[in-house]
Design an enzyme around this catalytic site. Sequence first.
Site, PDB file in Angstrom:
ATOM      1  N   GLU A  59       0.660  -1.439   0.006  1.00  0.00           N
ATOM      2  CA  GLU A  59      -0.034  -0.023   0.256  1.00  0.00           C
ATOM      3  C   GLU A  59       0.771   1.327  -0.196  1.00  0.00           C
ATOM      4  O   GLU A  59       0.645   1.897   0.927  1.00  0.00           O
ATOM      5  CB  GLU A  59      -0.932   0.133   1.049  1.00  0.00           C
ATOM      6  CG  GLU A  59      -2.182  -0.983   0.997  1.00  0.00           C
ATOM      7  CD  GLU A  59      -3.280  -1.038   2.189  1.00  0.00           C
ATOM      8  OE1 GLU A  59      -3.263   0.252   2.587  1.00  0.00           O
ATOM      9  OE2 GLU A  59      -3.957  -2.012   2.261  1.00  0.00           O
ATOM     10  N   GLY A  60       1.889   1.523  -0.909  1.00  0.00           N
ATOM     11  CA  GLY A  60       2.731   2.344  -0.998  1.00  0.00           C
ATOM     12  C   GLY A  60       4.185   2.305  -0.230  1.00  0.00           C
ATOM     13  O   GLY A  60       3.959   2.340   0.871  1.00  0.00           O
TER      14      GLY A  60
END
EC number: 1.3.8.7
Length: 814
Positions: free
Chosen positions: A497-498
């Site tokens: 997620e990033g």
Amino acid sequence: MMILSIIATVVLLGALFYHRVSLFLSSLILLAWTAALGVAGLWSIWLLVPLAIILVPFNLTPMRKSMISAPVFRGFRKVMPPMSRTEKEAIDAGTTWWEGDLFQGKPDWKKLHNYPQPQLTAEEQAFLDGPVEEACRMANDFQITHELADLPPELWAYLKEHRFFAMIIKKEYGGLEFSAYVQSRVLQKLSGVSGILAITVGVPNSLGPGELLQHYGTEEQKNHYLPRLARGQEIPCFALTSPEAGSDAGAIPDTGVVCMGEWQGQQVLGMRLTWNKRYITLAPIATVLGLAFKLSDPDRLLGGEEELGITCALIPTSTPGVEIGRRHFPLNVPFQNGPTRGNDIFVPIDYIIGGPKMAGQGWRMLVECLSVGRGITLPSNSTGGVKSVALATGAYAHIRRQFKISIGKMEGIEEPLARIAGNAYVMDAAASLITYGIMLGEKPAVLSAIVKYHCTHRGQQSIIDAMDITGGKGIMLGESNFLARAYQGAPIAITVEGANILTRSMMIFGQGAIRCHPYVLEEMAAAQNNDVNAFDKLLFKHIGHVGSNTVRSFWLGLTRGLTSHTPTGDATKRYYQHLNRLSANLALLSDVSMAVLGGSLKRRERISTRLGDVLSQLYLASAVLKRYDDEGRHEADLPLVHWGVQDALYRAEQAMDDLLQNFPNRVVAGLLTAMIFPTGRHYLAPSDKLDHAVAKILQVPNATRSRIGRGQYLTPAEHNPVGLLEEALRDVIAADPIHQRICKELGKNLPFTRLDELARNALAKGLIDKDEAAILAKAEESRLRSINVDDFEPEALATKPVKLPEKVRKVEAA
């Protein structure tokens, strides 16, 4: 007197900027001040004329606009950095919350402390005490990771039966509809037992079909899918990441083409989809696939543009051609994760989440929902793991003895142990505070990036510290190991997620500079809309903002913040004053960096990283102060508060110093240094004395230690090594005074070993009674269980041969 009057005028001008007095009122005050000095004979009354000539254009909008704003407007449009559609949608999505106050140079601490502290409802508390407790009891992490590479079937069934996958789904669809706060508490408790269990529960309650359907789905889609998701009848996954596009989601090569096609014997409007995704959690067992792809409409069958952009659809995995089932193997933490593929698969257009009208709106949908999921799931999982590890490592440090003393009393152990305790306190404060905002209806994209990065990063560092302390106990895998799988799996949270490098270097300040700034986003909108009137108003507010933060930075640096307002007068007062100063520093550095570097700041990642670090540390420190206030300002918790805030102040000041040392324009860097550090640097990292006090908290049962581990699964059950260590700590502490008394009676410094044998001998000599002998024997049993490690028959460690996919032979050209 002339010199004094000049000094007084400079002070007045600074005060007007410091207190952010409006331009019109400031002009009147300056004119009145000059007139008064003229009447007093200190200045010539004729100075009013040039002063008025200067001030009048600033206060007459048409004149100001033509002389100043219009030329600046034209220059601003030229230097404004280009922004892709995905970047614009990312910035436009979500909201700004407390991080906006921190960015503006003058935080409203009263507002922070007035945010209501969430309270668990009776239903939520019952869920934590009942189903969550039972799920923790059922989980045997060593069996899950080593033997099954999955949750056992009975645990899967239990999670579905008790709607663990439906915490975010509304009650009208059969979900639990829990608050963000209780979701965080559930995940923290689960992650202290098993990372796989927490991930499995967390992902469906984060970014996925359930969240997207509730916000954007058609009524038909909601009524069909949400009850089935709530019951666990459907297992969802969401496929975004491709081999060619990880962090750069805007570059996904997966495609959809709008066309007519045959579906269930009829010609319908639909899409032909082709995708190749990887790293998709729950994909191997999913029954419904959320899919992100770029949609085009070459024949304009939808009546709009040809290139529609990123779109999200729901595809039943039973659809012919959908490939799922194969698994990745992430770092011996084998949660269900794998690839999914599809080639030229036709599906109806109604499979788009929200129907055809939402075609091309996928990236906005994802960013708006991702800010919520990123702010809860990953920070909560990391925080819960560290909280349990903190208690277990503290207990182990007290129980484990070398050279006849607990290793926790050694200064070499105290240093990492203090970091673990401090990080556990800070992470829980940060992870909790963001849930307050989410519950108030905010979608804080910047803040979720801050919390995701710092909780996962500090979580990894804390696990490394715990491994250093526990040594062989942490290394040897088995049912008694509370640490190794968390150590192995820590990079997973760092990556998903990033990726953290991207999050820190591009997202926190890259979005924060625009979204959190009080004027930049509106100025950019005015420039894009060619609106000089709006730009004129914003420009002069912006100039006042910069002037205010310049004066505030210099004055608060000169006085070390002593004159700034605080909401309290207790031991934390100075921290608020220091944070007031750093907030002004950040605002000034941000504006000057954007002005000097312009669009190139986007590529100067190490500069934006350091600015983001300052913003992050301001948030972490304010979260600590908010937690301390919410929990009743217990004096016993002050060592943790001191550690958390002092660490943040030191890191923030270090980031600013590093930025100024490396700022490309050396003249500007020198001026900024004079403004921000007029008397040099002052903040120090937590001292050895403070580390000692913090490390001590983890090693003996006390109320502060309980608050560090609040909500974790500490039952001394068979498969819960953390709970067993907690029990052992109590047993050893109960035995310690008895052992000391025996040593005193015998005049010997006996080692704290073979306590059962010592008990028998002491009982025979009448030095202790039967109850005390039983305490010693129990402590010895617990002590040995705590320091011993698992061993296995050789064949128990073998695995089955892995069947590799057959390689397709290349056909040689004739």
